[in-house]
Write a protein that holds these residues in place. Structure first.
Motif: not given
Length: 125
Positions: A41-43, A48-49, A75-77, A84-88
């Protein structure tokens, strides 16, 4: 169920982190990460990363934080996961602020607010 175990391990990490027991939190985050990787599960792996990176930022282990931040971003990209990119980006902003690069942190934070508005509009359609 492996997904349940992976989620539970991450949640235990969150609890330990909230209690400022960072080494214990890291232990559980790493176990959760291992489970998500096995599941594929990549997302959740990216999620977790980011949690691990945040802990390393708190512990001022910036080179370790950067490894996990970049991993989550990649991963997000690859998955076109805008939220996920926003959170990152928020974690990257914290990373730069913690290192004293407030200009870069502000740039990321400002760009992140624009991205959030875009994502919210995108999700309404």
């Amino acid at each position: 169920d492996n997904r349940g175990i992976a989620k539970a391990l991450n949640n235990v990490g969150i609890v330990y982190s909230a209690q400022d027991q960072h080494n214990k939190a890291l232990e559980y985050y790493l176990k959760s990460l291992e489970q998500w990787e096995k599941i594929g599960n990549d997302l959740e792996t990216a999620n977790v990363s980011n949690n691990i990176a945040d802990l390393y930022i708190i512990l001022k282990k910036y080179s370790n934080a950067l490894i996990y931040l970049k991993r989550a971003e990649t991963i997000a990209k690859e998955n076109n996961a805008k939220s996920m990119l926003q959170e990152n980006a928020e974690f990257f902003s914290n990373y730069h602020a913690s290192r004293g690069d407030y200009k870069k942190a502000l740039e990321l934070n400002s760009g992140n607010k624009r991205a959030k508005k875009y994502i919210e509009g995108y999700n309404k359609n």
